[in-house]
Design a protein around this motif. Sequence first.
Motif, PDB file in Angstrom:
ATOM      1  N   PRO A 167     -39.227 -46.622 -14.807  1.00 28.83           N
ATOM      2  CA  PRO A 167     -40.480 -46.030 -15.559  1.00 28.83           C
ATOM      3  C   PRO A 167     -40.950 -44.612 -14.950  1.00 28.83           C
ATOM      4  O   PRO A 167     -41.671 -43.914 -15.762  1.00 28.83           O
ATOM      5  N   TRP A 212     -39.378 -36.792 -25.951  1.00 30.89           N
ATOM      6  CA  TRP A 212     -40.611 -37.858 -25.376  1.00 30.89           C
ATOM      7  C   TRP A 212     -41.253 -37.214 -24.166  1.00 30.89           C
ATOM      8  O   TRP A 212     -40.629 -36.514 -23.355  1.00 30.89           O
ATOM      9  N   THR A 213     -42.556 -37.391 -24.112  1.00 31.48           N
ATOM     10  CA  THR A 213     -43.323 -37.079 -23.040  1.00 31.48           C
ATOM     11  C   THR A 213     -44.266 -38.104 -22.350  1.00 31.48           C
ATOM     12  O   THR A 213     -44.820 -38.979 -23.040  1.00 31.48           O
ATOM     13  N   LEU A 214     -44.506 -38.022 -20.894  1.00 34.37           N
ATOM     14  CA  LEU A 214     -45.274 -39.119 -20.408  1.00 34.37           C
ATOM     15  C   LEU A 214     -46.852 -38.850 -20.654  1.00 34.37           C
ATOM     16  O   LEU A 214     -47.306 -37.925 -20.269  1.00 34.37           O
ATOM     17  N   ARG A 215     -47.436 -39.948 -21.207  1.00 36.64           N
ATOM     18  CA  ARG A 215     -48.740 -39.749 -21.590  1.00 36.64           C
ATOM     19  C   ARG A 215     -49.656 -40.554 -20.721  1.00 36.64           C
ATOM     20  O   ARG A 215     -50.912 -40.014 -20.321  1.00 36.64           O
ATOM     21  N   ARG A 264     -49.635 -43.301 -16.866  1.00 35.22           N
ATOM     22  CA  ARG A 264     -48.944 -44.157 -15.865  1.00 35.22           C
ATOM     23  C   ARG A 264     -50.108 -44.873 -15.154  1.00 35.22           C
ATOM     24  O   ARG A 264     -50.964 -44.479 -14.680  1.00 35.22           O
ATOM     25  N   ALA A 319     -45.624 -47.158 -17.501  1.00 35.93           N
ATOM     26  CA  ALA A 319     -45.600 -45.749 -18.103  1.00 35.93           C
ATOM     27  C   ALA A 319     -45.545 -45.902 -19.598  1.00 35.93           C
ATOM     28  O   ALA A 319     -44.719 -46.502 -20.118  1.00 35.93           O
ATOM     29  N   TYR A 324     -44.844 -43.565 -22.687  1.00 35.46           N
ATOM     30  CA  TYR A 324     -44.111 -42.355 -23.431  1.00 35.46           C
ATOM     31  C   TYR A 324     -44.265 -42.325 -24.665  1.00 35.46           C
ATOM     32  O   TYR A 324     -44.112 -43.212 -25.407  1.00 35.46           O
TER      33      TYR A 324
END
Length: 215
Positions: A182, A192-195, A197, A207, A209
């Motif tokens: 994750p 994709w981007t991490l939004r 956590r 996580a 994404y």
Amino acid sequence: MCDERSEVETLREIYYLTHGAMADTSWRKLLALGDSLEQQLKRKLLWVWPTAPDLDYFNQLLSMHGIRNVLSVGCGTGLLEWLITAAGGKKASMFGLEVDRNWWQSKYSVRSFIPLNYAENSTQLDADFLNSCCENAPPCALLFCYFNNRRAFLDYLDVFGGRWIILIGPQPALGIHTDPNPVQPQLPGNQWTLRERLNWTDRNVVAFYEKISLD
């Protein structure tokens, strides 16, 4: 050590707590039951046992991002997904996807706590198939909890038309391998981007994404 009888009794109580109308208010009792179990049995029944605040924040994020239908790939019994749904007041729907129909429909398997679908082979995977898994409503998100099959993961991403994937796995440096991880999922391209956590209890990471390019 928990003997076989204690496991059977525990499952019977879980079935009771998750059955029918009372299930809407008994998810806290199920969490308390998990806290009372020996670690070996606890992990056998459910690898990740979140707390009530964990579930509350998770459901807040589902609502904030407009995620209504979640398809959980490799969900097993779907007990975690049931907890998420019950704790959130059923505002989001959880559906499961597994590959071994014979096992999950056998008398030896623990019954599923969420609607369970089956992918018979890799050629079956396409957008129409994923949509049908959520009762003909396209899944807003794919969920992978302690998933460990890179090739299959990429196959699902390849045919998924939604915007969100949710990855649950261990915190770094625990010596537990998942693929994807994750924290460092190595997602293809720059789509994709991490939004979000979250750090869940027992050193788990959740996580969210978002796919920023739908091309």
